[in-house]
Structure formats: C-alpha cells, structure tokens
Design a protein around this motif. Structure first.
Motif, PDB file in Angstrom:
ATOM      1  N   ARG A  93      14.809 -68.514 -60.300  1.00  0.00           N
ATOM      2  CA  ARG A  93      14.560 -69.948 -60.094  1.00  0.00           C
ATOM      3  C   ARG A  93      15.737 -70.785 -60.563  1.00  0.00           C
ATOM      4  NH1 ARG A  93       8.994 -69.036 -60.921  1.00  0.00           N
ATOM      5  NH2 ARG A  93       9.266 -68.937 -63.169  1.00  0.00           N
ATOM      6  N   LYS A  96      18.518 -70.555 -58.116  1.00  0.00           N
ATOM      7  CA  LYS A  96      18.169 -71.274 -56.885  1.00  0.00           C
ATOM      8  C   LYS A  96      18.287 -72.778 -57.093  1.00  0.00           C
ATOM      9  CE  LYS A  96      15.188 -68.071 -54.433  1.00  0.00           C
ATOM     10  NZ  LYS A  96      13.814 -67.597 -54.236  1.00  0.00           N
ATOM     11  N   ALA A 101      22.154 -68.346 -54.873  1.00  0.00           N
ATOM     12  CA  ALA A 101      21.103 -67.358 -54.633  1.00  0.00           C
ATOM     13  C   ALA A 101      20.888 -66.595 -55.914  1.00  0.00           C
ATOM     14  CB  ALA A 101      21.518 -66.404 -53.529  1.00  0.00           C
TER      15      ALA A 101
END
Lengths: 197, 130
Positions: A93, A96, A101
């Motif tokens: 997370r 992101k 990525a």
C-alpha cells in the motif's frame, strides 16, 4: 534443558519457555518459524530483500508478544502468518500510495516471445520463476489467498482468519486467482513444458 | 461479478498443470540464509525478557533443607529459644536431680539409678540365649 527434549514441544510451549528465559526455545522458534514468515513474504512481495525485512519485523513482534502470550487465544503460526501478511500489505500500500508498484512489475521480465527458442523446455527453477511472476501480477487478495492455500497448504478457515474474511470469500478468491494464473501462464504453456495436446 | 467459486473452476487438465506448478514451487520454496537466521536468533536473544544460562534451564525444584532450616521455616527463630531453655533445664536435672525426681525414680524402678534391664522390661533376654 537439552535441545532435543524441546524439539517436540508445540510453538506455544516454546514461546512460554522463551518468555521464561530459555535460550534453547529462542533458537528453536527462530529455526522453526522464520522460514515460514520469509516464505510468505517472498511470495507476496516477490523481493528477497524486502521479504527479509518483513520477516525480521514479524519475528521481532513475536518476541515482544511472548511475555503476554495467551495460548488459548491464538495459534502461534496463524498469528505469525497474519502479522507477516499485514506487514506485506502495508508495504504494498505504501509503495502504491507513492505512485510506484509494490513489486516493481515493470522490472519483471515479460513472458518470452514464442520464437525459435520456445520449444526449449525450461528448467524447474524457471517454471518456479514463471509462477512467481504470474502470482505477482494477481490482485493482492487473490495472491494472498492462492499463496496461503496452495503454497503454504493452509485450510480455508485458517486463511479466512488470517485475512479476516469469510470462508466463502476465501474459496472465491482462490478460484479466481487460479483462473487468472492459468490465463497468465497459458501464453507460456510451451515454455513451461506442457503440450497443447 | 459472481462470487461463486464454481464459475471460475478450471478444467481438469489445466487444474492438474497448475497443481503440478504449485507442488514444484512448494518443493523449491525460498529458504532463509544461515546469516539471516543468525541475525534473527541474535535478535530473539536480545529481546528475551530474562535469560538463563544455556543448557541450565530446568524446571524449578524444591531446595534440600536440613532440620535447622525446616524448624526455622516451621516455627521461626522464637521457637529455638524455648527449645534451648528446655535442653539446659533437662541437662541440669540429669546432673543434679532434685529430691522429688530421685524419689519418683525409686518408687517406680526400685533404684534411683536404673539399670538397663529394668528399663527394657519388655525385652525378653531369653531370646539372646542359644
């Protein structure tokens, strides 16, 4: 206490002995549980260095939890799977959110183009890499469910506890995950040593 | 999107191929290096709440105690004062018995200094004979 006398002890018993100061218990728990945490982290993050950080963090949390451990409330392995999984998800997370990525998918090699070398059978190690790549491309929850079910061999109720979802949701995630894996690997079927016949 | 797992079931061949891949992956699972394990072990020992010497961890057993310790534990130091006083008085009576004690012994045993056979009256000396 001799080391081999403790080898048959349960994880919970070893954790109790660890909290009471037995260094043998610390060694045995390290050897027994670290591989499990590392394995899951590698499969969820597809990165050994990141996975080692997560496994170390998960084990550190286990040591800190030992003095107050209540054996009737949680199974040690399930607890460790849950912590490792949560730490992996936090990392994914975070990356992101930063716009990257979690696993640098761009850095993962594209499936080889079918060409003159396509009929060359990949080794077992190469098939493992292909599976790891395909797993990395799965949506996070499908990857978790497939990893815990088919690579760690956990039962659906255990996975449901770890992921905090229903058993039916686990079944659905693993089925969808397997379907997506099959699709991703279909393009490399020949490379993987499977014929179309 | 349906959540029915059956909707996503693979045909038997594809499923078998995937299962074979999973089996290989389980066999070739990533393993921690010895360095990494040593690091985790060092961390576990550093975090251990209290540590006992390696190899010496045994369940606690009751410490062996002598009569003196037992008595102290049972009745405390004050009981030893009474015991000592009783011993001193008893010793004094033995050395220089008061008249009352002398006459009492004479009434019972017929002598103020009893011999062993009188005291062991229940012992049948004929048993010692051949």
């Amino acid at each position: 206490m001799p080391l081999d006398a403790l080898e048959d002890a349960s994880d919970a018993e070893l954790l109790r002995l660890y909290a009471e100061g037995a260094p043998e218990a610390a060694r045995l728990l390290t050897r027994r549980l670290t591989p499990m945490a590392l394995r899951v982290a590698v499969r969820l993050l597809n990165d050994m260095a990141e996975a080692e950080d997560v496994a170390q963090d998960a084990m550190l949390r286990l040591w800190k939890a030992a003095p107050g451990w209540r054996a009737d409330e949680a199974k040690v392995s399930t607890w460790l799977y849950t912590v490792t999984r949560n730490l992996c998800m936090d990392r994914i997370r975070r990356v992101k959110t930063r716009g990257g990525a979690a696993v640098d998918i761009d850095a993962i090699a594209e499936p080889a183009d079918p060409g003159p070398a396509a009929d060359v059978r990949l080794t077992e190690a190469a098939r493992n890499t292909a599976l790891a790549d395909a797993l990395a491309d799965l949506p996070d929850r499908q990857r978790e469910a497939v990893t815990l079910r088919h690579l760690e061999g956990l039962s659906n109720p255990e996975i449901a506890e770890i992921m905090d979802i229903s058993t039916e949701a686990v079944e659905s995630l693993t089925a969808r995950g397997k379907r997506n894996l099959a699709t991703a690997l279909a393009a490399r079927r020949n490379d993987l040593g499977y014929s179309d016949e | 999107m349906s959540n029915d797992p059956k909707e996503f079931e693979l045909d038997a061949d594809l499923d078998a191929e995937l299962e074979a891949l999973f089996a290989e992956a389980r066999k070739n699972a990533p393993v921690p290096s010895e360095d990494f394990l040593a690091r985790i072990e060092a961390q576990s020992l550093a975090e251990q709440p209290m540590q006992v010497e390696a190899g010496s961890f045994t369940p606690p057993v009751a410490e062996k105690r002598g009569w003196f310790d037992w008595h102290l534990g049972f009745a405390g130091w004050s009981s030893l004062g009474g015991l000592t006083a009783a011993l001193v008085v008893g010793f004094g009576i033995g050395i220089s018995p008061p008249d009352a004690v002398t006459s009492l012994t004479s009434d019972f045993l017929g002598s103020s200094t009893p011999n062993l056979e009188d005291v062991l009256w229940t012992f049948d000396s004929s048993l010692l004979e051949g």
